[in-house]
Design a protein around this motif. Structure first.
Motif, PDB file in Angstrom:
ATOM      1  N   ALA A 131      82.835   0.051 138.640  1.00 36.69           N
ATOM      2  CA  ALA A 131      83.191  -0.710 139.834  1.00 36.69           C
ATOM      3  C   ALA A 131      82.031  -0.128 140.747  1.00 36.69           C
ATOM      4  N   GLY A 132      82.090   0.905 141.144  1.00 32.58           N
ATOM      5  CA  GLY A 132      80.621   1.940 141.856  1.00 32.58           C
ATOM      6  C   GLY A 132      78.909   1.703 141.459  1.00 32.58           C
ATOM      7  N   SER A 133      79.115   0.493 140.367  1.00 29.95           N
ATOM      8  CA  SER A 133      77.733   1.072 140.117  1.00 29.95           C
ATOM      9  C   SER A 133      76.544  -0.799 139.494  1.00 29.95           C
ATOM     10  N   ALA A 134      77.872  -1.254 139.182  1.00 25.63           N
ATOM     11  CA  ALA A 134      77.913  -2.403 139.282  1.00 25.63           C
ATOM     12  C   ALA A 134      77.614  -4.195 139.514  1.00 25.63           C
ATOM     13  N   PHE A 135      77.838  -3.919 140.221  1.00 25.51           N
ATOM     14  CA  PHE A 135      77.369  -5.240 141.279  1.00 25.51           C
ATOM     15  C   PHE A 135      76.603  -5.047 142.400  1.00 25.51           C
ATOM     16  N   GLY A 136      76.300  -6.168 142.955  1.00 26.33           N
ATOM     17  CA  GLY A 136      74.858  -5.719 143.548  1.00 26.33           C
ATOM     18  C   GLY A 136      74.572  -7.663 143.943  1.00 26.33           C
ATOM     19  N   ASN A 137      74.910  -8.672 143.844  1.00 29.22           N
ATOM     20  CA  ASN A 137      74.822  -9.941 144.473  1.00 29.22           C
ATOM     21  C   ASN A 137      75.810 -10.431 145.170  1.00 29.22           C
ATOM     22  N   GLU A 138      76.493  -8.785 145.670  1.00 27.35           N
ATOM     23  CA  GLU A 138      77.848  -9.520 146.983  1.00 27.35           C
ATOM     24  C   GLU A 138      77.166  -9.154 148.474  1.00 27.35           C
ATOM     25  N   ARG A 139      78.080  -9.568 149.027  1.00 30.76           N
ATOM     26  CA  ARG A 139      77.843 -10.058 150.994  1.00 30.76           C
ATOM     27  C   ARG A 139      77.021  -9.129 150.920  1.00 30.76           C
ATOM     28  N   PHE A 140      77.982  -8.076 150.869  1.00 31.79           N
ATOM     29  CA  PHE A 140      78.263  -6.275 151.179  1.00 31.79           C
ATOM     30  C   PHE A 140      76.326  -6.169 150.466  1.00 31.79           C
ATOM     31  N   HIS A 141      76.636  -5.965 149.075  1.00 36.99           N
ATOM     32  CA  HIS A 141      75.403  -5.532 148.467  1.00 36.99           C
ATOM     33  C   HIS A 141      73.993  -6.047 149.550  1.00 36.99           C
ATOM     34  N   ASP A 143      73.259  -8.189 152.077  1.00 37.75           N
ATOM     35  CA  ASP A 143      72.883  -8.207 153.464  1.00 37.75           C
ATOM     36  C   ASP A 143      72.550  -7.102 153.865  1.00 37.75           C
ATOM     37  N   PRO A 144      71.272  -7.428 154.288  1.00 37.52           N
ATOM     38  CA  PRO A 144      70.303  -5.929 154.808  1.00 37.52           C
ATOM     39  C   PRO A 144      70.596  -5.236 155.554  1.00 37.52           C
ATOM     40  N   ARG A 145      71.910  -5.597 157.165  1.00 33.33           N
ATOM     41  CA  ARG A 145      72.186  -4.911 158.020  1.00 33.33           C
ATOM     42  C   ARG A 145      73.295  -4.510 157.181  1.00 33.33           C
ATOM     43  N   LEU A 146      73.802  -4.317 156.426  1.00 35.67           N
ATOM     44  CA  LEU A 146      74.670  -3.147 155.910  1.00 35.67           C
ATOM     45  C   LEU A 146      73.772  -2.298 155.010  1.00 35.67           C
ATOM     46  N   SER A 147      74.761  -1.169 154.848  1.00 32.55           N
ATOM     47  CA  SER A 147      75.220  -0.479 153.677  1.00 32.55           C
ATOM     48  C   SER A 147      74.794  -0.512 152.152  1.00 32.55           C
ATOM     49  N   SER A 148      74.469  -0.486 150.948  1.00 28.57           N
ATOM     50  CA  SER A 148      74.954  -1.141 150.289  1.00 28.57           C
ATOM     51  C   SER A 148      75.857  -0.029 149.155  1.00 28.57           C
ATOM     52  N   LYS A 149      76.320   1.358 149.980  1.00 27.22           N
ATOM     53  CA  LYS A 149      76.844   1.689 149.506  1.00 27.22           C
ATOM     54  C   LYS A 149      78.571   1.917 150.317  1.00 27.22           C
ATOM     55  N   LEU A 150      78.860   1.307 151.383  1.00 28.96           N
ATOM     56  CA  LEU A 150      79.790   1.173 151.444  1.00 28.96           C
ATOM     57  C   LEU A 150      80.035  -0.083 150.224  1.00 28.96           C
ATOM     58  N   GLY A 151      79.046  -0.614 149.812  1.00 27.91           N
ATOM     59  CA  GLY A 151      79.738  -2.131 149.594  1.00 27.91           C
ATOM     60  C   GLY A 151      80.530  -1.838 147.447  1.00 27.91           C
ATOM     61  N   PRO A 254      80.337 -25.884 146.013  1.00 26.92           N
ATOM     62  CA  PRO A 254      80.106 -24.583 146.699  1.00 26.92           C
ATOM     63  C   PRO A 254      80.462 -24.469 148.155  1.00 26.92           C
ATOM     64  N   LEU A 255      80.860 -23.457 148.009  1.00 26.80           N
ATOM     65  CA  LEU A 255      80.643 -22.439 149.904  1.00 26.80           C
ATOM     66  C   LEU A 255      79.565 -21.793 150.208  1.00 26.80           C
ATOM     67  N   THR A 256      79.715 -21.693 151.168  1.00 31.37           N
ATOM     68  CA  THR A 256      78.622 -21.152 152.757  1.00 31.37           C
ATOM     69  C   THR A 256      79.578 -19.855 152.714  1.00 31.37           C
ATOM     70  N   THR A 257      78.709 -18.755 153.430  1.00 34.85           N
ATOM     71  CA  THR A 257      79.370 -17.954 153.653  1.00 34.85           C
ATOM     72  C   THR A 257      77.891 -17.136 154.618  1.00 34.85           C
ATOM     73  N   PHE A 258      79.053 -16.540 156.231  1.00 29.43           N
ATOM     74  CA  PHE A 258      78.215 -15.950 157.213  1.00 29.43           C
ATOM     75  C   PHE A 258      78.401 -14.919 157.690  1.00 29.43           C
ATOM     76  N   HIS A 259      77.663 -13.860 158.241  1.00 31.71           N
ATOM     77  CA  HIS A 259      78.203 -13.045 158.633  1.00 31.71           C
ATOM     78  C   HIS A 259      77.692 -12.786 160.283  1.00 31.71           C
ATOM     79  N   TRP A 260      78.084 -12.318 161.191  1.00 33.01           N
ATOM     80  CA  TRP A 260      78.348 -11.756 162.378  1.00 33.01           C
ATOM     81  C   TRP A 260      78.670  -9.925 162.365  1.00 33.01           C
ATOM     82  N   VAL A 261      76.471  -8.715 162.386  1.00 30.37           N
ATOM     83  CA  VAL A 261      77.185  -8.154 162.286  1.00 30.37           C
ATOM     84  C   VAL A 261      76.002  -7.247 164.011  1.00 30.37           C
TER      85      VAL A 261
END
Ligand SMILES: CC(C)(COP(=O)(O)OP(=O)(O)OC[C@H]1O[C@@H](n2cnc3c(N)ncnc32)[C@H](O)[C@@H]1OP(=O)(O)O)[C@@H](O)C(=O)NCCC(=O)NCCS
Length: 264
Positions: A131-141, A143-151, A254-261
């Motif tokens: 779980a700590g190494s397989a994901f990379g395509n999801e929104r937390f990884h 969004d360049p404004r968020l820490s990938s590590k937190l994902g 499909p659906l679309t996802t938006f972030h406010w940071v």
């Protein structure tokens, strides 16, 4: 001016219901804990009139008053007026998501060639590694404004909490005793088996374990009496998109996802 009273008692949860705009939001407490500041989710959004820009004011105010660091919204792909309004108040497009679905018929064309068991504490280290190494395509990884590590930590937290969850189940999939993949699933009252989180160990990828794990879990859901499987994947994850297409899943619109940071 809104014609109905606004319920904005706490900025973490609220609702706007006017002739122009319906909007409801709530805190995502698990993500607030992860980020160390409130994380909000827009749960419903529908524009009915041209004055919505004014009516969304209480939500913009709630973003400020709550101290939120992140807010997200998921819309149907054709809700372009809603997406324009989100962009007006600082949200950014992050991803398009699909919700592939498979009806489970009586015939069983998907063979179970791997072992699957309900995960226990003893399986946690191996599953947390995945779980700590397989994901990379999801929104937390992504969004360049968020820490990938937190994902990574977010998905590990999800794995940990699924062990004690009232309805989510953590499954370990193994080959000769070695865990090669995990699934978090949930059997819903309408006969749907919902797949929340699924991954193959990075070292085992590209060797057929994806197809075999997915087939094994389809057979598992059928055996447990589920009538359909549903999941959610992001469009940029082309590997898993191909896998679902190959396994005969159908793709609704499909659906679309938006972030406010919060700006730093
Ligand atoms: C996506 C994932 C499940 C694929 O697992 P895998 O073990 O590498 O896949 P396999 O070798 O069994 O290949 C299965 C199918 O996936 C698709 N696939 C795999 N790698 C691919 C690639 N590089 N490009 C395109 N399609 C690919 C193909 O359809 C393939 O079947 P085919 O080769 O017979 O056409 C795996 O990469 C993974 O766990 N990724 C990270 C987590 C994730 O994305 N989870 C799913 C969404 S939550």
């Amino acid at each position: 001016m809104p014609d109905k009273p606004l319920d904005t008692t706490t900025p973490l949860n609220g609702r706007i219901d006017t002739d122009n705009l319906e909007l409801a939001w709530a805190e995502a407490p698990w993500d607030s804990k992860l980020f160390g500041a409130p994380v909000l989710q827009i749960q419903t959004m529908a524009l009915h009139g041209s004055e919505a820009r004014t009516d969304i004011g209480p939500f913009v105010d709630a973003l400020q008053r709550s101290g939120a660091c992140l807010a997200s919204c998921r819309l149907s792909h054709d809700r372009l007026n809603e997406s324009f309004l989100l962009e007006d108040i600082g949200f950014r497009f992050i991803e398009m998501a699909y919700q592939p679905e498979l009806a489970l018929s009586a015939e069983a064309p998907h063979p179970a060639t791997l072992e699957v068991h309900a995960a226990t504490e003893a399986d946690l280290p191996a599953i947390l590694d995945i779980a700590g190494s397989a994901f990379g395509n999801e929104r937390f990884h992504m969004d360049p404004r968020l820490s990938s590590k937190l994902g990574d930590i977010r998905y590990q937290n999800w794995v940990r909490s699924s062990l004690a969850h009232p309805s989510q189940r953590l499954h370990a999939i193994s080959d000769g005793g070695r865990i090669v993949a995990f699934f978090i699933t949930e059997e819903q009252a309408d006969g749907t088996c919902y797949w929340h989180l699924t991954a193959v160990a990075p070292a085992a990828q590209g060797q057929g374990y994806g197809r075999r794990s997915w087939e094994t879990m389809i057979a598992h859901a059928r055996q447990r009496g589920s009538q359909r499987i549903q999941t959610c994947i992001v469009a940029r994850n082309h590997r898993v998109l191909n896998l679902y297409a190959r396994l005969g899943f159908h793709f609704p619109p499909p659906l679309t996802t938006f972030h406010w940071v919060r700006p730093r």
